[in-house]
Motif scaffolding. Structure first.
Motif: not given
Ligand SMILES: Cc1cc2nc3c(=O)[nH]c(=O)nc-3n(C[C@H](O)[C@H](O)[C@H](O)COP(=O)(O)O)c2cc1C
Length: 409
Positions: A23-48
């Motif tokens: 089954p496909t699980h939705p990837e956290p694209v929303v969080r990634l899309n909202r990332a405005v800088n690399l610290a946000d991307v790191r945070e998106a990864a930390r949550r995943r």
């Protein structure tokens, strides 16, 4: 595996049998899309990611002094802009070892990308190609070097860890040549592994295996866990396609006992490899003359992202002396702690031809696969473009030492 997307850029996808198997699980694209800088991307990864997996990417050696310093040392450099310059038309384009790139940001070799996302090196290579830059594929990989070369569309470089049994070096290099890699990067700062205390506490070692504690933490990270399992279903094909030389055996040998690289090894690699040769892991000017005498075309000022010897200088601190010693006879690259477009600007101003990033793109990969890596390159590109405009630089050739000065702590 890597097909053509609507824009013509290559896109990595699972083969149909894998796509349909689970089954496909939705990837956290929303969080990634909202990332405005690399610290946000790191945070998106930390949550995943499960904590041990996040730590194995994010962590450094011992007290993580160098890891921290890599980032803070950039902050101790201030930019003095040059206004009143027409910067309406700008370009970040440059050449690295004769290869044109759209921006001076390359993707450093990182073993174990598979823990971040099942597409791992394939996605990273495809992202680099779609953004017209270079990915340095590592020896420690979950996909065969031929598949990664194909995903990168002929733009990638290869990072070599020598096999403990040196009689196998020639076969390895031949294989890298045949796959079409453009440059060879010899990493010289891993005589032994650094003391990664987060990993020891977490009981993690690369390659990450599903152990009881990880399985437990993975349960709280279902999207990651499903991806990891899908990867396990998918992997045997490409990995076992080891065409004459076992990738897995080589890696296990490397991971079990890293092997110090000597000057004699450098000479033999130089003799075997016909293309541009880069040495990664230089922090001072002392070895530079000899490296040039040995026929090296580029050096990466690198402390392995603070993962090896703790207490060494930040790379941006070490860069100027290396640039002086090289004196234009080779290309100088820098990696470690690059998190902002202004960091790239500062490194270029101090003489780097281009920078490389490690953790930021692994976090992008974890948060969104190939699209996540592309996002990281886009964010850094946008920031660099803005920093160039605001400091009065229309091209990378305009970025020179006069732009930055160091402040005391
Ligand atoms: C998880 C991880 C794995 C790495 N594996 C390798 C490797 O296999 N070979 C290598 O030369 N460098 C490796 N590095 C070091 C990177 O190439 C690079 O020097 C470093 O990540 C740059 O610092 P940054 O992460 O702050 O950008 C690794 C780094 C990380 C974070």
């Amino acid at each position: 595996m890597a097909g053509s997307g609507p824009s013509g850029a290559r896109r990595v996808d699972d083969p149909p049998e894998v796509r349909d198997a689970l089954p496909t699980h939705p990837e956290p694209v929303v969080r990634l899309n909202r990332a405005v800088n690399l610290a946000d991307v790191r945070e998106a990864a930390r949550r995943r990611l499960p904590r041990p997996v996040f730590d194995t990417i994010d962590g450094g050696a011992d007290d993580e002094l160098t890891l921290t310093r890599n980032e803070t040392a950039f902050r101790d450099l201030l930019v003095t802009p040059r206004p009143l310059v027409d910067v309406t038309t700008r370009s970040m384009r440059t050449e690295v070892l004769g290869q044109p790139v759209a921006l001076p940001v390359l993707l450093a070799p990182t073993g174990g990308a598979r823990v971040a996302h099942r597409h791992a090196e394939l996605a990273v290579a495809a992202a680099a190609a779609s953004r017209h830059t270079v990915y340095v594929q590592g020896t420690v990989t979950s996909w065969s070097l031929e598949d990664v070369a194909a995903a990168g569309g002929g733009s990638s470089w290869y990072q070599l860890y020598l096999p403990a049994d040196r009689s196998r070096t020639a076969a390895m290099v031949d294989r890298v040549v045949a796959a079409g890699y453009r440059a060879l990067v010899l990493t010289v700062d891993t005589a032994v592994f650094g003391g990664r205390e987060r990993d020891r506490r977490n009981g993690t070692a690369l390659p990450v295996r599903i152990r009881p504690r990880l399985a437990l933490q993975g349960a709280g990270r279902p999207a990651w866990a499903v991806d990891f399992v899908r990867g396990a279903v998918q992997l045997p094909g490409p990995l076992s396609g080891s065409r004459g030389l076992s990738v897995r055996a080589t890696q296990e040998q490397i991971l079990a006992s890293p092997s110090p690289v000597t000057w004699a090894d450098l000479a033999s690699v130089r003799a075997l490899w016909p293309g541009p040769l880069v040495v990664k892991g230089v922090l001072g000017p002392e070895q530079v003359q000899r490296l040039l005498d040995e026929g090296v075309d580029g050096v990466v000022v690198s402390n392995h992202g603070g993962r090896q010897l703790d207490g060494v200088p930040a790379t941006i601190e070490a860069l100027p002396a290396v640039v002086d010693a090289v004196a234009g006879r080779a290309e100088v690259f820098l990696d470690g702690g690059v998190r902002r477009g202004t960091d790239v600007l500062k490194a270029l101003a101090l003489g780097a031809r281009a920078v490389m990033i490690g953790r930021p793109y692994l976090f992008g990969l974890a948060a969104g696969g190939q699209a996540g890596v592309e996002k990281v390159l886009d964010v850094l590109g946008t920031e660099l473009d803005r920093a160039m405009a605001l400091s009065g630089c229309a091209t990378v050739a305009d970025v020179d030492a006069g732009l930055v000065r160091r402040v005391g702590r």
